[in-house]
Design a protein around this motif. Structure first.
Motif, PDB file in Angstrom:
ATOM      1  N   GLN A 143       2.144   1.887  -3.586  1.00  0.00           N
ATOM      2  CA  GLN A 143       1.186   2.573  -4.454  1.00  0.00           C
ATOM      3  C   GLN A 143       1.100   4.057  -4.115  1.00  0.00           C
ATOM      4  N   GLU A 144       1.096   4.343  -2.824  1.00  0.00           N
ATOM      5  CA  GLU A 144       1.042   5.732  -2.362  1.00  0.00           C
ATOM      6  C   GLU A 144       2.261   6.521  -2.865  1.00  0.00           C
ATOM      7  N   TYR A 145       3.438   5.934  -2.719  1.00  0.00           N
ATOM      8  CA  TYR A 145       4.667   6.623  -3.134  1.00  0.00           C
ATOM      9  C   TYR A 145       4.786   6.737  -4.647  1.00  0.00           C
ATOM     10  N   SER A 185       0.827  -1.206   0.000  1.00  0.00           N
ATOM     11  CA  SER A 185       0.000   0.000   0.000  1.00  0.00           C
ATOM     12  C   SER A 185       0.863   1.259   0.000  1.00  0.00           C
ATOM     13  N   LYS A 186       1.984   1.218   0.724  1.00  0.00           N
ATOM     14  CA  LYS A 186       2.949   2.333   0.690  1.00  0.00           C
ATOM     15  C   LYS A 186       3.531   2.493  -0.711  1.00  0.00           C
ATOM     16  N   LYS A 243       2.321   7.177  -6.706  1.00  0.00           N
ATOM     17  CA  LYS A 243       1.480   8.315  -7.080  1.00  0.00           C
ATOM     18  C   LYS A 243       2.187   9.622  -6.755  1.00  0.00           C
TER      19      LYS A 243
END
Length: 83
Positions: A32-34, A29-30, A36
């Motif tokens: 994907q966040e990073y 999940s990190k 973006k």
């Protein structure tokens, strides 16, 4: 300036580690966040017991450290690793 150039793909031995998680789902999940936030690919590297999140390829430690300073604007506490 050099720091604003796009991060090259797969060149250079220096990378920025932007995080480490003990849980694979948290790491994904990190990631994907990073991705973006930063653009480009964030790789999840399993280095027991942690899933380390690494981004960018830089030709020199200095290039990576310059970029790392920019990341502090995003509240990312990373560090440079050689691989």
């Amino acid at each position: 300036s050099k720091a604003s150039e796009p991060v090259s793909k797969g060149k250079g031995n220096f990378r920025i580690q932007v995080g480490a998680e003990s849980d694979v789902d948290a790491a994904q999940s990190k990631k994907q966040e990073y991705e973006k936030l930063l653009g480009g690919t964030v790789d999840v590297v399993f280095d027991a017991p942690y899933y380390k999140l690494r981004w960018g390829y830089f030709d020199s430690k200095q290039d990576a450290e310059d970029k790392l300073l920019e990341l502090s604007d995003f509240k990312i506490q990373g560090f440079v690793v050689k691989q």
